[in-house]
Design an enzyme around this catalytic site. Structure first.
Site, PDB file in Angstrom:
ATOM      1  CE  LYS A  73      85.177   5.005  80.387  1.00  0.00           C
ATOM      2  NZ  LYS A  73      86.039   3.904  80.836  1.00  0.00           N
ATOM      3  CB  THR A  75      87.247   9.421  88.943  1.00  0.00           C
ATOM      4  OG1 THR A  75      88.599   9.323  88.503  1.00  0.00           O
ATOM      5  CG2 THR A  75      87.187  10.232  90.208  1.00  0.00           C
ATOM      6  NE  ARG A  96      88.499  -1.719  81.224  1.00  0.00           N
ATOM      7  CZ  ARG A  96      88.875  -0.958  80.205  1.00  0.00           C
ATOM      8  NH1 ARG A  96      89.333  -1.508  79.095  1.00  0.00           N
ATOM      9  NH2 ARG A  96      88.791   0.356  80.278  1.00  0.00           N
ATOM     10  CE  LYS A 107      93.296   5.076  81.376  1.00  0.00           C
ATOM     11  NZ  LYS A 107      92.532   3.860  81.120  1.00  0.00           N
ATOM     12  CB  ALA A 275      87.499  -0.219  75.377  1.00  0.00           C
ATOM     13  CG  PHE A 303      88.653   3.970  75.216  1.00  0.00           C
ATOM     14  CD1 PHE A 303      89.470   4.908  75.846  1.00  0.00           C
ATOM     15  CD2 PHE A 303      89.259   2.865  74.650  1.00  0.00           C
ATOM     16  CE1 PHE A 303      90.859   4.737  75.897  1.00  0.00           C
ATOM     17  CE2 PHE A 303      90.650   2.695  74.696  1.00  0.00           C
ATOM     18  CZ  PHE A 303      91.439   3.643  75.320  1.00  0.00           C
ATOM     19  CG  PHE A 383      87.523  19.245  85.846  1.00  0.00           C
ATOM     20  CD1 PHE A 383      88.895  19.093  85.758  1.00  0.00           C
ATOM     21  CD2 PHE A 383      86.721  18.180  85.450  1.00  0.00           C
ATOM     22  CE1 PHE A 383      89.460  17.908  85.279  1.00  0.00           C
ATOM     23  CE2 PHE A 383      87.281  16.997  84.979  1.00  0.00           C
ATOM     24  CZ  PHE A 383      88.656  16.869  84.902  1.00  0.00           C
ATOM     25  CD1 TRP A 411      89.779  13.683  91.098  1.00  0.00           C
ATOM     26  CD2 TRP A 411      89.675  15.729  91.991  1.00  0.00           C
ATOM     27  NE1 TRP A 411      91.052  14.185  91.145  1.00  0.00           N
ATOM     28  CE2 TRP A 411      91.028  15.434  91.692  1.00  0.00           C
ATOM     29  CE3 TRP A 411      89.368  16.965  92.569  1.00  0.00           C
ATOM     30  CZ2 TRP A 411      92.056  16.331  91.932  1.00  0.00           C
ATOM     31  CZ3 TRP A 411      90.399  17.865  92.819  1.00  0.00           C
ATOM     32  CH2 TRP A 411      91.726  17.537  92.501  1.00  0.00           C
TER      33      TRP A 411
END
Length: 558
Positions: A73, A75, A96, A107, A275, A303, A383, A411
């Site tokens: 998210k 990214t 954030r 994470k 979140a 999230f 991906f 990405w």
């Protein structure tokens, strides 16, 4: 084909002096307070001078429920911001700050990934500009002043059994969830049970992210309920006379941080409430400042959309008087397969059937976000293992839901991989289609607000809450807090309160374990299921792999 790690890419970034990034937005050097060469705070007087400017378009990036497969998210937020700048728009992103707890836990970092990152990545994931340390200090100053007040005679008649203000630290440390303080005899005070939450769960964090200026900040800090007397009457932080000193500690932390993407576009990184246990959005002051300075502002909510987007709409937008012009829901083929029952180890093999089985999770998020009256587009975060047939299956499903899905390769390719998404999002944002409205009105009773979220967003049949919890909500209504929005604290992994229930479950119940009044932040926290306000570290924490190499560079952040 081998790919560079996020930290390797970040290390090779061609960063510009932060004054050049500010100049892109028309911020003069005198209004930037530099922290080194590549990050700065924006001065409050400059922000105050923007009030009469028109707002740009606000774009929210949210996602499906997170899975171990990863969704990307942040990214995508960064990639979309870069993409908008690539197609000639003036765009900024708002995200954030990272908490040290998950950084050293499961994470890793929280600054995007691949060629869609915000830099300086290492500093952002560690101490950054010290905002979280200031929040921790302000919170614990109040804790110390409460116990000190009791020690010196307790003029306010605090009932020591009814102190609701805990302590905080920005680390995952399960051993501190429940503690006893004041042991050791007369000179150390009165023994009582207490506990720690993680800093990002602090009401002070929520207040910093919802306050519009320092005056509003001090008022909200003063409104914090810290304890009750024996007659159940509340005692506020201002009664302890802590609000002034707390504001002083937060004076610099209140100013938004400006950094840059890998493509030298402006990024506001400020605030960091979780979140799943708080409202999960960056600060109001950062978002509203960005809206005055850029034509398009891309921000993310934490999230999945059932938590982050719901709270963005019902708490942040309601409090700040803003509304999204378009919403992007991030999904991955891998996550669809996991929702369709495929184990993480088997995600590399093509499985169109599993993709289709997993898509209802995405479908429910699309319907939920549309119910707020805003236009929605799905970003398929690409991906390298995704096949054409799997990607097409997601696109076809999203078409059947009356929306559209666009493949994004930020990405791997940076902004070149999000041109199509950026073009479509700009069209939607400019279309005037957004008819935003929160899910419930201010004057709805508190328990009905909880039921509305549970039934309309989670698709639950009922909310389970014993009489004690219902009585507490009613008492807060009688005390004048009935107009507040609800902040649901529940697992991020499912629409339900069971983290193992993937897909789009129906017929489930939402058990409410506890309710907390955040009178300063201005919402009621409803804690569901087994959610923890102080997480623990996993069996193998990320911290084990984080170290300095021989060149003095940080390794292991990702």
């Amino acid at each position: 084909m081998s790919y560079k790690s996020d930290i390797e890419i970040a290390r090779e970034a061609n960063k510009k002096p932060i004054q050049d990034i500010g100049a892109k937005l028309g911020i003069g050097t005198e209004h930037l307070l530099p922290y080194g060469h590549d990050k700065a705070k924006i001065s409050q007087p400059f922000i105050n001078g923007l009030k009469d400017r028109d707002n740009g378009k606000l774009i929210l990036v949210t996602a499906i429920n997170p899975t171990p497969a990863g969704e990307g998210k942040t990214t995508t937020t960064v990639g979309l911001g870069d993409g908008l700048n690539r197609i000639g728009k003036s765009a900024a992103i708002c995200i954030r700050e990272a908490s040290l707890g998950p950084c050293f836990g499961m994470k890793g970092g929280a600054a995007g990934g691949g060629y869609a990152q915000v830099v300086p990545m290492e500093e952002m994931n560690l101490h950054f500009t010290g905002d979280f340390h200031a929040i921790t200090s302000a919170h614990n100053l109040l804790s110390a002043m409460i116990d000190n007040h009791i020690y010196w005679g307790n003029d306010l008649e605090i009932d020591e059994r009814r102190i609701v203000w805990r302590r905080v630290m920005d680390m995952n440390d399960r051993a501190l969830r429940e503690v006893v303080v004041g042991l050791g005899g007369v000179s150390n005070g009165f023994p009582r049970q207490g506990g720690f939450d993680i800093t990002v769960a602090s009401e002070v964090m929520a207040i910093l992210c919802l306050a519009v200026d320092l005056k509003d900040l001090q008022k909200r800090l003063g409104d914090i309920i810290v304890a009750y007397r024996r007659d159940r009457s509340p005692i506020y932080a201002r009664d302890i006379k802590a609000d002034g000193a707390m504001t002083v500690l937060l004076k610099d932390a209140m100013q938004p941080n400006l950094v840059q993407t890998l493509e030298n576009n402006p990024a506001f990184v400020h605030g960091g409430p979780f979140a799943n246990i708080a409202h999960g959005c960056n600060s109001v002051i950062a978002t509203t400042t960005a809206l005055k300075l850029a034509d398009y502002v891309v921000t993310e909510a934490g999230f999945g959309a059932d938590l982050g987007a719901e709270k963005f709409m019902n708490i942040k937008c309601r409090k700040a008087g803003i509304a999204p012009d378009a919403v992007v829901i991030v999904a991955t083929v891998r996550a669809m397969k996991m929702n369709g029952g495929v184990a993480k180890a088997d995600l590399g093999a093509e499985n169109v059937e599993a993709v289709e089985l997993g898509c209802p999770n995405l479908g429910q998020h699309i319907a939920n976000v549309k119910s707020f009256g805003v236009p929605v587009v799905v970003a398929i975060n690409h991906f390298v293992t995704d096949t054409e047939a799997e990607i097409q299956a997601v696109k076809d499903y999203v078409d059947s839901q009356g929306s559209e899905a666009i493949l994004c390769q930020h990405w791997e390719k940076g902004s070149a991989g999000t041109e199509e998404l950026a073009t479509r999002v700009a069209e939607l944002a400019d279309s005037g289609l957004s008819q935003f409205a929160p899910l419930y009105p201010d004057d709805m009773p508190l328990f009905e607000k909880v039921e509305t979220i549970a039934k309309r967003i989670y698709r639950a049949d009922e909310v389970l809450a014993d009489q004690k919890i219902r009585d507490q909500l009613h008492a807060w209504e009688q005390a004048g807090y009935g107009h507040l929005p609800i902040c649901m604290a529940k697992t991020q992994y499912s629409f339900s309160t069971d983290p193992n229930l993937r897909g789009a479950p129906t017929g489930h119940s939402v058990p409410v374990r506890e309710v907390r009044l955040s009178a300063g932040a201005g919402f009621v926290v409803v804690i569901c299921g087994e959610i923890m306000t102080m997480p623990g570290l996993p069996r193998v924490p990320s911290a084990e792999a984080i170290m300095l190499n021989d060149a003095g560079q940080i390794e292991g952040l990702f």
